[in-house]
Write a protein that holds these residues in place. Structure first.
Motif, short mmCIF file in Angstrom:
data_model
loop_
_atom_site.label_atom_id
_atom_site.label_comp_id
_atom_site.label_asym_id
_atom_site.label_seq_id
_atom_site.Cartn_x
_atom_site.Cartn_y
_atom_site.Cartn_z
N PRO A 137 -5.11 -8.19 -5.06
CA PRO A 137 -4.42 -7.69 -3.87
C PRO A 137 -2.89 -7.79 -3.99
O PRO A 137 -2.17 -7.19 -3.20
CB PRO A 137 -4.93 -8.61 -2.75
N PHE A 163 -1.18 -6.75 -6.54
CA PHE A 163 -0.70 -5.79 -7.53
C PHE A 163 0.60 -5.11 -7.09
O PHE A 163 1.53 -4.95 -7.86
CB PHE A 163 -1.79 -4.75 -7.77
N ARG A 164 0.65 -4.75 -5.83
CA ARG A 164 1.87 -4.14 -5.28
C ARG A 164 2.12 -4.77 -3.90
O ARG A 164 1.17 -5.18 -3.24
CB ARG A 164 1.69 -2.63 -5.11
N PRO A 165 3.39 -4.81 -3.48
CA PRO A 165 3.66 -5.33 -2.14
C PRO A 165 2.91 -4.50 -1.09
O PRO A 165 2.59 -3.33 -1.32
CB PRO A 165 5.17 -5.16 -1.98
N ARG A 166 2.69 -5.13 0.02
CA ARG A 166 1.96 -4.48 1.11
C ARG A 166 2.91 -4.41 2.28
O ARG A 166 3.39 -5.44 2.75
CB ARG A 166 0.77 -5.38 1.43
N ARG A 167 3.23 -3.20 2.73
CA ARG A 167 4.14 -3.07 3.88
C ARG A 167 3.31 -2.89 5.14
O ARG A 167 2.40 -2.05 5.17
CB ARG A 167 5.08 -1.89 3.69
N GLY A 172 11.74 7.03 0.20
CA GLY A 172 12.65 6.51 -0.81
C GLY A 172 13.33 7.61 -1.61
O GLY A 172 14.57 7.66 -1.71
N GLY A 209 0.50 4.82 0.37
CA GLY A 209 1.56 4.35 -0.52
C GLY A 209 1.63 2.84 -0.37
O GLY A 209 0.60 2.16 -0.36
N PRO A 210 2.83 2.30 -0.18
CA PRO A 210 2.93 0.85 -0.04
C PRO A 210 2.46 0.35 1.33
O PRO A 210 2.28 -0.84 1.52
CB PRO A 210 4.42 0.59 -0.23
N TRP A 211 2.31 1.25 2.27
CA TRP A 211 2.01 0.85 3.65
C TRP A 211 0.51 0.66 3.86
O TRP A 211 -0.30 1.31 3.23
CB TRP A 211 2.47 1.93 4.62
N MET A 212 0.22 -0.18 4.85
CA MET A 212 -1.12 -0.21 5.42
C MET A 212 -1.00 0.44 6.79
O MET A 212 -0.20 -0.01 7.63
CB MET A 212 -1.62 -1.65 5.57
N GLN A 232 -6.14 3.57 10.29
CA GLN A 232 -6.80 4.83 9.95
C GLN A 232 -7.58 5.37 11.16
O GLN A 232 -7.53 6.53 11.48
CB GLN A 232 -7.75 4.60 8.77
N GLU A 249 -6.38 9.33 10.65
CA GLU A 249 -7.40 10.37 10.54
C GLU A 249 -7.25 11.39 11.66
O GLU A 249 -7.23 12.59 11.41
CB GLU A 249 -8.80 9.76 10.59
N VAL A 263 -5.81 1.71 6.22
CA VAL A 263 -5.89 2.48 4.97
C VAL A 263 -4.56 2.37 4.23
O VAL A 263 -3.50 2.26 4.86
CB VAL A 263 -6.25 3.96 5.26
N GLU A 264 -4.63 2.40 2.92
CA GLU A 264 -3.43 2.34 2.09
C GLU A 264 -2.73 3.69 2.16
O GLU A 264 -3.33 4.72 1.90
CB GLU A 264 -3.78 2.04 0.63
#
Lengths: 976, 94, 416
Positions: A581, A583-587, A711, A606-609, A612, A827, A603-604
């Motif tokens: 978990p 692996f990448r930051p979670r925004r 970005g 990109g970097p965000w949660m 959904q 969704e 839901v992922e």
């Protein structure tokens, strides 16, 4: 038992360990290899190709033979060199790469058929019948190949990545390294001293000669104590500097807890990224062997290693040993072992006029064969008087020493042949700032190494403007090697050059015969140097053999360069814990906790949660939930966090002009208090990103971007501002994280907002569609309000400082309870935008144009903007596929994104392809699945039936082409 | 790699985002005659030298400056770095 | 000499005395009809097909170093034809069909192994894009299957299904894809070309192109001038340097791509697997090493070596996707200079100089293209017309707006 007296082991403590299930005992200070040796275990592994029985060959990281699977379960570590595994209590090791017991490997049958497995044989066969490669030949080869096996379980240990900076990195803690570190440390430089071993001293620990009339260990201990006491020095034992990268960056792995049964609370290993202003490479040298027939028998090893085992670890591979050497160093082994009570059967030395230097017999001759399949029993010695078999249980071989130049060629500098030393010395064009010392630099004698280390430190520090002086160094030996080149013993049998990969002199001869002569061809054809030891004990010898065959000198035959890593580095430590978990930051959005409380499924993005959808009790499928959210929004009011959209604040007198150049459409003309939809192109003319641009003041705009491009768009805008038009008076800042933004959509949106704004007129006249304002809400909270709609409903987006996002969402829900306020997720957002025909990531995929999106007229021809010129290129202008809506003729049919579009009756192949479905969903508003897609000449084909083909899933659906607005095509709702 | 930021000193290259040849500073005039040909060259063609290369790096994890870095593409040696803004104001990348 | 299992047995029994050189070491002739600059995979394949399929003679391949020292000698050996765009997919599928008969064609075991490639997806949008691509593959006559999460689990149960930052949602599988032994491919073509009479000249660097009145008439080399009717340049990684000798600037940047191999392991990974939420792709060689790669370092480079951050980044991707590889050790990292083109797709075309042809811009993907690239380039050299599957690989597509941008990232090479 072959444990000798003395040594640097702690005999007061026993460490029990197992090898192939049998229990043995060793002592602290032992490696697995020395402990096995002390227990009389000679057979420890099998070779790669012929599965030949093998024993310990070296005493360091160059080990080609003694590879084991260390530990068990999820911690199993294949291909671990027994010579580098520090013994701990309870250590478990198992031999690898055999079928059946180690002593009776069924795959050893390969050895009997070895004539068929000559270099490159597999390129010449297994071609018939074709299908047999995948089905028969390859699986058999793969099962036989490989070495150890993985546990196939995730690594349970933890790892770390850390950074260090220093003036001088000293690589290697032997005589040269210690002297370099001492020199630099006393000059006040920030020093890091790294050594792959668990104690400092290098070869000094392996030798018996004295420094200042005392054992070398005393000097080592004194220096180590002085260094350890200095605040400007960091000693990193058990640390391999594995790579020299650009600008003084070195990669190193510290094996923090590999010498413990389990890491416990520590990390197992640390990846150090060391930024060093200068470096001294004092990595020593690796002894080379002399190939002769059957020179791979267990018990045959490097003479210097044999000496190291005797002196440092008090272990000998046998009670009766012989030495085969072409230089004086081999005689030292004889002397030291004899002094420890080991019987020296003979020293075989081909040099003219060679004499014994002690109490052991010398034979002027060559070793030409060896007996003893599972352990050496005798060697065949050819001397002037003829051949004889001499009984011995171990043989030390010394063919000279190869400077350990690896890191000096990591920048692809080629090592240079030194004819006097008969060795490759470091490249002149090595990594900038790296100075070589000691045996690496051809200064292998102890006195020379000590001096050379100090000199190297002085030179390296002088480059940094630090004056250092060589310390008083102890008196030490400086014996010459008197080497007489001997690269292999000619003969008919197989003489191993590369042990692990089973490359013999014959294979090199065959490579020569087949014209695989350039050194790279030689390596690739024979697999020489490709094993886990990277040819550390093989490459130079192989070159010399090839040189003999071609009749060209060694430097003309070729050189090999080395690539990182110096020795194997575990993937776990390179990954460094940024896995799973992490692996990448979670925004998280500002309303994340609120959404969670509402039962959101995330839901992922990109970097965000992002939320959904928000399932409610009784809802059994996600579709049910999404349909409800859509209908509730279209009927009442829905609330959705849209904070993830990028926001760029643009301010300054030239802001309008700047944005005019950034957007394809005009922005300067936008009135204060209004918002405009904006389309950005890439400079190549392709549609890139869309969003809104709001003018909050004369010199103040707020730009929004898609979530994915937040970005990149900001970076691009800074590029335009700084690199293209620095003369414009404009400033930018990304405010994506500063503002929480919430969409409030649906016919009740105005009524809901009226309940939270602080006396702000939201009437249609005062605040029409596409209006924007700065205001306060909830009794004084500053906010920004935009009347924009992604859903097609009467809608607003309201922004408040991020820390109030959650409170705003709660307030809206509370105030809107009677208005049907419903949280909706990505969704429902997606369904509503498809129903409205808005493009999103699936349409703005970087391959579509404004024209394809139906936005061609937005690209102004009256001004110069990014991408405008290139958007007019012939190929883009000729593109005929445009965005349309698609609806199944049979309402029960599915519409699937990724299906391709064809005219009815047309063949379904690439040449008839007319487009594709980019987005699809079930529309609760329409009552069937719907889609957006790009269709050839789509605008002119409204009402036509086309075919959506999804052969991947066996679907073919008839679709009616409709305008890309399934809801409120006139836009009355959003203007209401 | 380490990049000598003109304002911040040596910084790890990982803090930066790379764009490419500093010739990207020299954007043609989109309203000029023959703009399409000029843009085709500007957008697509590169000298791609083996040797000194003036190139654009964005200090994305830092102060958000665009830099023009002079670097040798055969050795990765960096000879210097300037603010792209200054380079542009002085007339662009030669 | 014909290679076969029987021959191997016969030679084994007679002491390997009969093996002949795989190719000659000819001295360069003063003139050739065709000169191929670059003895990497594409150059060798071009010479092979030029002689074998198009019946041309008087052909030389000039290699500045050793044969196969181009990117064919350092890559992750993946072959596949899983492209989306109509400019690409038919070409790569043509290549795949050539791979399928390659070893019998040139009588050399290049270990073409159709063990499949599985591209994982981690979002719905990614799955939609894979569906579009899979359908494009099928429509072009290739094979493709869309797997759901359980389908992926059945194929690769060792992947991180339960503890991932980006959960696996499914994957696009091409079963006919796989790997081939990279050196074997170079050597197979080299030996085949040599047998057709092509002169393979090693240690012969082209230092100049002789151009008269807009027409190429030969090359200058470190071994003297050589006249030529037509010159084909296939030197990916160094294309800009060579074409600068003809005064051309290319839509190409040279970048460094690192590749990685672990120590040998018993069979671990069935085919090729690619991560969709980070850049990581992996397969296992017949010798047992895990062969993997990821992003390019991202800056212009001819140095043929990369840096530590990318090594870490790629490994992180691997560990995130398949955490069971953690206790394996990285054995070697190498970096190659590659041609990153402005749209991520290659160039096989004539140039403004008559008789001078260019094969370049292969980005990450040149290895899988080797057979088709050689065939198409030979077709162009022999007939003057592009091969039907390579017709989109024009040099003027950038100016005209017909780019082939699979990733949709535009004219920025380090993003392709």
């Amino acid at each position: 038992m072959t444990r000798l007296a003395g040594g640097l082991i702690d005999r007061a403590r026993n460490l029990n360990f197992t090898f192939d299930g049998r229990t043995y005992a060793g002592h602290p200070g032992d490696t697995l290899a020395s402990a096995l040796m002390a227990n009389g275990v000679r057979l420890v592994g099998r070779s790669f190709k012929y599965h030949r029985p093998r024993g310990v060959f070296s005493a360091g990281s160059e080990e080609p033979n003694a590879l084991v699977e260390l530990r068990s379960g999820a911690r199993k570590e294949p291909n671990t060199r027994a010579t580098m595994a520090e013994l701990y209590d309870g250590l478990e090791a198992a031999s690898q790469n055999h079928v059946g017991p180690l002593g009776f490997d069924l795959l050893a049958v390969n050895d009997l058929f070895s004539p068929f497995f000559a270099a490159g044989f597999y390129y010449k066969t297994f071609m018939w019948p074709r299908a047999f490669w995948e089905k028969l030949y390859e699986p058999a080869i793969r099962r036989a190949a490989g070495l150890g096996s993985l546990s196939m379980q995730p690594d349970p240990d933890t790892y770390d990545k850390r950074f260090l900076h220093c003036d001088l990195l000293v690589i290697g803690g032997g005589a040269a390294g210690l002297s370099a570190a001492l020199t630099a440390a006393r000059a006040g430089a920030r020093v890091i001293l790294a050594d792959e071993d668990f104690c400092l001293g290098g070869r000094l620990l392996a030798e018996s000669h004295l420094l200042d009339d005392a054992p070398a260990t005393e000097w080592v201990a004194r220096v180590q104590a002085e260094l350890a006491a200095l605040p400007n020095v960091r000693i990193l034992p058990r640390t391999t500097v594995f790579g020299a990268f650009d600008h003084g960056v070195y990669g190193a792995v510290e094996r923090v807890a590999d010498h413990l049964p389990q890491p416990g609370a520590q990390v197992r290993q640390t990846l150090w990224r060391i930024t060093a202003r200068g470096a001294v490479l004092a990595a020593g040298a690796i002894e080379r062997h002399i190939p002769f027939q059957n020179n791979d028998r267990p018990g045959i090893m490097l003479a210097g290693a044999m000496r190291a085992y005797a002196n440092r670890w008090a272990a000998s591979p046998a009670r009766r040993v012989a030495i085969f050497t072409n230089n004086d160093d081999g005689h030292r082994t004889a002397l030291d072992l004899a002094a420890k009570g080991v019987e020296i059967a003979a020293v075989i030395d081909p040099r003219e006029g060679v004499r014994t230097q002690g109490d052991y017999p010398v034979i002027a001759g060559l070793v030409e064969n060896a007996k003893g399949r599972l352990g050496l029993t005798a060697i065949k010695v050819a001397a002037r008087g003829g051949s004889q078999w001499i009984d011995c249980d171990a043989l030390g071989v010394s063919g000279g020493w190869n400077p350990n130049v690896h890191l000096s060629s990591h920048h692809r500098g080629r090592p240079v042949w030194d004819a006097a030393l008969q060795a490759f010395l470091p490249a002149k064009d090595g990594p900038p700032g790296l100075v070589c010392a000691g045996a690496v630099a051809g200064q292998g004698g102890t006195a020379a190494a000590l001096r050379s280390g100090a000199d190297a430190a002085v030179v390296a520090l002088a480059d940094l403007g630090i004056t250092a002086h060589a310390p008083d160094l102890p008196r030490a030996e400086d014996a010459a090697q008197n080497l007489h080149p001997l690269w292999h013993v000619p003969g008919k049998g197989r003489a191993w050059v590369d042990f692990q990969n089973d490359v013999t002199v014959k294979d090199i001869t065959l490579a020569h015969q087949e014209n695989m002569r350039p050194v790279e061809h030689l390596k690739r054809w024979t697999t020489l140097g490709m094993a886990t030891d990277q040819g550390k004990t093989a490459n130079v010898t192989a070159l010399a053999v090839m040189s003999e065959l071609t009749g060209k000198p060694i430097p003309e035959t070729g050189t090999t360069i080395f690539r990182p890593p110096y020795s194997g580095v575990s993937l776990s430590v390179l990954g460094g814990g940024d896995t799973g978990p992490h692996f990448r930051p979670r925004r998280l959005t500002p309303t994340h906790e609120w959404a969670r409380a509402q039962g959101a499924v995330f839901v992922e993005a990109g970097p965000w949660m992002r939320a959904q959808y928000f399932p409610r009790p009784g809802e059994t499928t996600w579709r049910e939930t999404v349909d409800r959210e859509v209908l509730a929004t279209r009927k009442g009011v829905g609330i959705c966090d849209v904070t993830t959209l990028g926001k760029v604040d643009v301010q300054g007198p030239d802001a309008g002009e700047f944005l005019d150049r950034i957007y394809a459409n005009a922005m300067k003309s936008l009135r204060v208090g209004m918002v405009r939809y904006g389309l950005m192109l890439r400079e190549d003319g392709t549609a890139w990103d869309d969003g809104t641009c709001a003018r909050l003041g004369d010199a103040h705009y707020v730009v929004t971007t898609t979530t994915a491009n937040a970005g990149p768009v900001y970076r691009h805008m800074e590029f335009c501002r700084q690199c293209l038009w620095p003369e414009l008076d404009v400033q930018l800042i990304s405010t994506t994280d500063a503002w929480a933004q919430i969409a409030v959509a649906g016919p009740n949106a105005r009524r809901l907002l009226e309940r939270i704004v602080d006396g702000f007129d939201l009437s249609n006249g005062a605040f029409p569609f596409m209006a924007c304002a700065e205001l306060t809400v909830c009794g004084g909270l500053r906010a920004r309000l935009f009347r924009i709609s992604f859903s097609g409903e009467l809608a607003y987006e309201i922004a408040v400082p991020a820390r109030y996002g959650q409170a705003l969402a709660e307030r809206l829900m509370e105030q809107g309870a009677d208005l049907g306020a419903t949280p909706y997720g990505t969704e429902a957002l997606g369904v509503m935008r498809i129903e409205k025909g808005h493009a999103a990531g699936n349409e703005l995929n970087g391959q579509t144009t404004a024209q394809m999106l139906g936005l061609g007229r937005m690209v102004s021809t009256r001004k110069d903007a990014i991408g405008a010129v290139m958007s007019r290129r012939e190929g883009l202008a000729a593109e005929r596929r445009v965005l349309v809506g698609l609806q199944p003729v049979d309402a029960a049919d599915p519409v699937v994104a990724g299906a391709h579009l064809f005219a009815e009756g047309a063949p379904q192949d690439t040449s008839s392809d007319q487009g594709w479905i980019s987005s699809a969903c079930f529309s609760p508003h329409v009552g069937s699945a719907i889609g957006l897609g790009f269709l050839m000449d789509g605008a002119a084909r409204m009402g036509e039936v086309v075919v959506g083909a999804n052969p991947l899933q066996g679907q073919t659906v008839r679709l009616r082409v409709v305008p890309a607005h399934f809801i409120d095509p006139e836009g009355e709702r959003l203007r209401d | 790699m380490l990049i000598p930021h003109p304002l911040l000193g040596l910084r790890d290259a990982q803090e930066f985002t790379y764009l490419g040849d500093a010739a990207l500073l020299n954007r043609p005039d989109g309203m000029a005659e023959g703009a399409e040909a000029a843009f085709a060259e500007y957008v697509y063609l590169r000298d791609n030298p083996a040797g000194l290369h003036r190139e654009l790096w964005f200090h994305e994890q830092g102060d958000r400056s665009w830099l023009v870095v002079t670097r040798d593409t055969t050795t990765h040696q960096i000879l210097g770095a300037e603010l792209a803004r200054d380079v542009k104001l002085k007339g662009g990348a030669a | 000499m014909h290679f076969s299992g029987l021959r191997v047995i016969r030679e084994a029994l007679t002491g390997h005395k009969g093996w002949k050189p795989l190719w000659r070491n000819p001295e360069p002739q003063p003139a050739y009809d065709y000169i191929i600059v670059g003895g990497g995979g594409h150059g060798l394949a071009t010479a092979y097909y030029l002689a074998k399929a198009f019946g041309r003679a008087r052909i030389a391949v000039l290699e500045k170093s050793w044969l196969g020292s181009g990117n064919v000698g350092r890559n992750t050996t993946i072959i596949r034809s899983n492209y989306l765009l109509p400019g690409n997919e038919p070409f790569y599928e043509f290549s795949m069909k050539l791979w399928e008969g390659l070893e019998q064609e040139f009588n050399f075991n290049a270990m073409v192994s159709q063990r499949g490639i599985l591209n994982l997806c981690h979002t719905d949008a990614q799955r939609d894009a894979y569906r579009r691509r899979g359908n494009a593959m099928l429509l072009a006559g290739a094979d493709a299957e869309l797997l759901d999460r359980e389908g992926v689990r059945a194929m690769a149960p060792f992947l991180n299904f339960d503890n991932a930052r980006f959960p696996i949602k499914g994957g696009l599988l091409q079963r006919r894809a796989g790997t081939a032994r990279h050196d074997g491919v170079a050597w197979g073509y080299a030996r085949g070309a040599d047998m057709q009479g092509v002169d393979l000249i090693q240690n012969c660097e082209v230092t100049g192109l002789r151009i008269k009145a807009g027409r190429v008439c030969g090359v200058e080399t470190t071994r003297g001038p050589i006249a030529a009717g037509k010159v084909g340049v296939a030197v990916a990684g160094a294309s800009s340097r060579v074409m600068a000798m003809a005064g051309m600037r290319l839509p190409i940047e040279s970048h460094v791509l690192q590749a990685f191999v672990t120590e040998g392991l018993k069979p671990t990974i069935p085919g090729v697997i690619t991560f969709g939420a980070g850049h990581f792709y992996v397969s296992q060689s017949d010798k047992g090493g895990l062969v993997f790669g990821g992003d390019i370092d991202g800056y212009n480079s001819y140095a043929q070596r990369g840096n530590l951050p990318v090594i870490e980044d790629v490994t992180e991707g691997g560990m995130a996707l398949m955490p069971m590889i953690g206790r394996a050790r990285l054995l070697r990292v190498w970096g190659g200079a590659i041609d990153m083109s402005m749209d991520g797709s290659p160039i096989i075309d004539r140039t403004p100089v008559e008789g001078l042809y260019l094969n370049a811009g292969w980005c990450y993907g040149g290895f899988k293209a080797t057979p088709a690239s050689g065939y198409a380039f030979a077709h162009l050299l022999a007939t003057g017309r592009p091969h039907e599957t390579a017709a989109a690989y024009r040099l003027d597509r950038f100016a005209r707006g017909h780019v082939i941008d699979e990733k949709g990232v535009g004219a920025q090479p380090n993003l392709h």
